[in-house]
Design a protein around this motif. Structure first.
Motif, mmCIF file in Angstrom:
data_model
loop_
_atom_site.group_PDB
_atom_site.id
_atom_site.type_symbol
_atom_site.label_atom_id
_atom_site.label_comp_id
_atom_site.label_asym_id
_atom_site.label_seq_id
_atom_site.Cartn_x
_atom_site.Cartn_y
_atom_site.Cartn_z
ATOM 1 N N SER A 112 0.867 -1.166 0.000
ATOM 2 C CA SER A 112 0.000 0.000 0.000
ATOM 3 C C SER A 112 0.906 1.218 0.000
ATOM 4 O O SER A 112 1.869 1.274 0.765
ATOM 5 N N SER A 127 -1.758 6.697 -2.829
ATOM 6 C CA SER A 127 -3.176 6.729 -2.464
ATOM 7 C C SER A 127 -3.609 8.164 -2.253
ATOM 8 O O SER A 127 -2.886 8.973 -1.677
ATOM 9 N N TYR A 135 -16.152 4.247 -2.816
ATOM 10 C CA TYR A 135 -16.359 4.576 -4.226
ATOM 11 C C TYR A 135 -17.093 3.439 -4.932
ATOM 12 O O TYR A 135 -16.933 2.258 -4.574
ATOM 13 N N VAL A 191 -14.122 0.338 -1.034
ATOM 14 C CA VAL A 191 -12.837 0.946 -1.381
ATOM 15 C C VAL A 191 -12.960 2.437 -1.111
ATOM 16 O O VAL A 191 -13.761 3.128 -1.749
ATOM 17 N N ARG A 193 -10.339 4.721 -1.051
ATOM 18 C CA ARG A 193 -9.288 5.552 -1.643
ATOM 19 C C ARG A 193 -9.084 5.146 -3.103
ATOM 20 O O ARG A 193 -9.394 4.021 -3.487
ATOM 21 N N MET A 194 -8.553 6.076 -3.870
ATOM 22 C CA MET A 194 -8.175 5.793 -5.248
ATOM 23 C C MET A 194 -6.688 6.084 -5.429
ATOM 24 O O MET A 194 -6.075 6.773 -4.607
ATOM 25 N N THR A 210 -11.018 -0.691 -10.661
ATOM 26 C CA THR A 210 -11.145 0.708 -11.055
ATOM 27 C C THR A 210 -12.403 1.278 -10.418
ATOM 28 O O THR A 210 -13.459 0.630 -10.425
ATOM 29 N N VAL A 211 -12.311 2.472 -9.865
ATOM 30 C CA VAL A 211 -13.438 3.100 -9.183
ATOM 31 C C VAL A 211 -13.751 4.433 -9.839
ATOM 32 O O VAL A 211 -12.929 5.009 -10.564
ATOM 33 N N SER A 223 -10.472 6.126 -11.643
ATOM 34 C CA SER A 223 -9.094 5.949 -11.190
ATOM 35 C C SER A 223 -8.917 4.511 -10.721
ATOM 36 O O SER A 223 -9.853 3.908 -10.188
ATOM 37 N N ALA A 225 -7.844 1.458 -8.296
ATOM 38 C CA ALA A 225 -7.740 1.238 -6.861
ATOM 39 C C ALA A 225 -6.753 0.129 -6.534
ATOM 40 O O ALA A 225 -6.190 0.103 -5.446
ATOM 41 N N SER A 240 -4.729 0.907 -3.230
ATOM 42 C CA SER A 240 -5.044 2.239 -2.702
ATOM 43 C C SER A 240 -5.579 2.141 -1.282
ATOM 44 O O SER A 240 -5.251 2.946 -0.422
ATOM 45 N N ASP A 241 -6.433 1.146 -1.036
ATOM 46 C CA ASP A 241 -7.014 0.929 0.290
ATOM 47 C C ASP A 241 -6.754 -0.517 0.679
ATOM 48 O O ASP A 241 -7.502 -1.424 0.290
#
Length: 429
Positions: A112, A127, A135, A191, A193-194, A210-211, A223, A225, A240-241
């Motif tokens: 991460s 992140s 998201y 999720v 964070r992106m 992808t979110v 973006s 993830a 990202s998370d």
């Protein structure tokens, strides 16, 4: 007005209002997923926020799982998969260099990348933009094939600016109709964070997840993830998370597929050892100031000299502070209070039978209190003048005069108190 203010400032009213304000604030606070994220992302943590479930689940599927409780050194095994998830103690730049060198040699890495850390700076991916509610997931892949320009629209949904008013479930439903696997759509809202890239990503990058979000609260954008990056002969997966791997989510059968697909893609071989970083979660032996000082004093010449000087100083202190003869305590004399003097004199007069001296002292006291203006003559003359001025006390005066000239028995001496009391009352009325 004053009565109203006084009623409002009573403790019962003030504390009741404060309690009401606290309840309103607690009710308006945004709902966090604390029950799901309780704990650290450690493979030793059974709590909802740990990753013990992923560790033991992968072990049952045949993966060789290990835990690392030491600092990353310059040379690492290039046949392993290293897992570094949201460490409590960020790895140093030297440790990040050792990890990336192992990846270039063929190792796998699952990390991460928090913004501003040495790892994020080295990968040029970090992140960004936390969102409480999570998201919506609009794309991604469970396979390992890179995205090409021809099939860029497959396996997901590309929202437009008009879709910003749609709910997360509607956006995800549209993405599912465009071919989004249910194992990826289930991550919608989970999720938070992106990922952002500080430079263009290589074409062989794998977007596992992808979110859809709003950049800078204005511009709608998609973006990644979870990204898969190739580095040299090895591979890196950036999350990202990292809490999408927590124990709480692995209870859903649709959410156990992606972690295994990530592990299969990043591992150099099916027999590779997967090593979870526990050193940066507080396990193992860490730096200690006490241990450093002890080592410096015992293993270096200046330290040993300092110990010798300290020991010599203690010996000198003991030698100079020791006395061959026990010191004598100083005698202390305390002054008596006036009341103690009165008691001592009365006991001395009683033992010596000095009734005449005591009678003279009593007569002198009467003269001092009532005859300050008449300085002439002795005490007997003073008493005679009192008897002439106040005939009723003549008998009392005669007994006092006689007591000053001849000794009395203890009983007769105590009767003088009545005579003195009679004279005092006569002179003060």
């Amino acid at each position: 007005m004053a009565d109203t203010l006084e009623r409002l400032l009573r403790p019962r009213v003030v504390f009741g209002a404060l309690a009401l304000v606290v309840l309103v604030i607690l009710a308006l606070l945004p709902e966090d997923i604390d029950p799901e994220t309780t704990g650290s992302l450690s493979s030793l943590d059974y709590r909802p926020g740990g990753v013990r479930g992923w560790y033991e689940g992968s072990q049952r599927l045949g993966w060789k799982m290990r835990r690392n409780e030491t600092r990353y050194r310059a040379t690492l095994d290039t046949t392993k998969v290293f897992v570094v998830l949201d460490p409590d103690i960020p790895p140093t730049a030297a440790e990040v260099g050792a990890l990336l060198a192992a990846v270039r040699g063929g190792a796998g890495l699952i990390v991460s990348a928090d913004r501003g850390t040495p790892l994020a700076d080295s990968l040029h991916v970090y992140s960004d933009q936390f969102q409480w509610g999570g998201y919506p997931v609009v794309g991604g892949r469970l396979g390992a094939e890179p995205v090409s320009e021809d099939d860029e629209s497959e396996g997901g949904y590309e929202p437009t600016a008009a879709d910003t008013a749609l709910s997360d479930d509607t956006i995800t439903a549209r993405a599912q109709r465009r071919g989004l696997p249910p194992q990826l759509a289930a991550y919608t809202g989970k999720v938070r964070r992106m990922l952002r890239a500080s430079r263009p990503l290589p074409p062989d990058t794998i977007p596992f997840l992808t979110v859809f979000g709003i950049r800078n609260q204005v511009q709608p954008t998609t973006s990644p993830a979870v990204l898969g990056l190739a580095r040299g002969r090895g591979r890196i997966v950036v999350l990202s998370d990292p809490y999408i791997l927590r124990n709480q989510l692995l209870g859903d059968e649709e959410l156990v597929v992606l972690p295994q697909r990530i592990l299969e893609w990043v591992a150099p071989s099916a027999s590779a050892v997967v090593e979870f970083d526990e050193y940066h979660h507080g396990q193992g032996r860490h730096g200690s100031p006490i241990r450093v000082v002890r080592r410096a004093l015992s293993e270096t010449p200046p330290g040993r000299m300092a110990l010798q000087l300290a020991a010599a100083g203690l010996v000198l202190l003991v030698a100079s502070g020791t006395r061959p003869i026990q010191p004598r305590s100083r005698a202390r004399f305390e002054r008596r209070s006036p009341l103690e003097h009165v008691g001592a004199l009365s006991r001395a007069y009683a033992q010596a039978g000095a009734t005449r001296l005591a009678a003279r002292r009593l007569v002198h006291g009467i003269r001092r209190r009532h005859g300050s203006a008449q300085r002439s003559g002795d005490d007997e003359a003073f008493l005679r003048r009192l008897a002439d001025r106040h005939p009723p006390i003549r008998a009392n005066v005669e007994r006092l005069v006689a007591a000053t000239k001849q000794p009395l028995s203890p009983r007769e001496f105590t009767l003088l108190a009545d005579d003195i009391d009679t004279i005092e009352r006569t002179l003060t009325t």
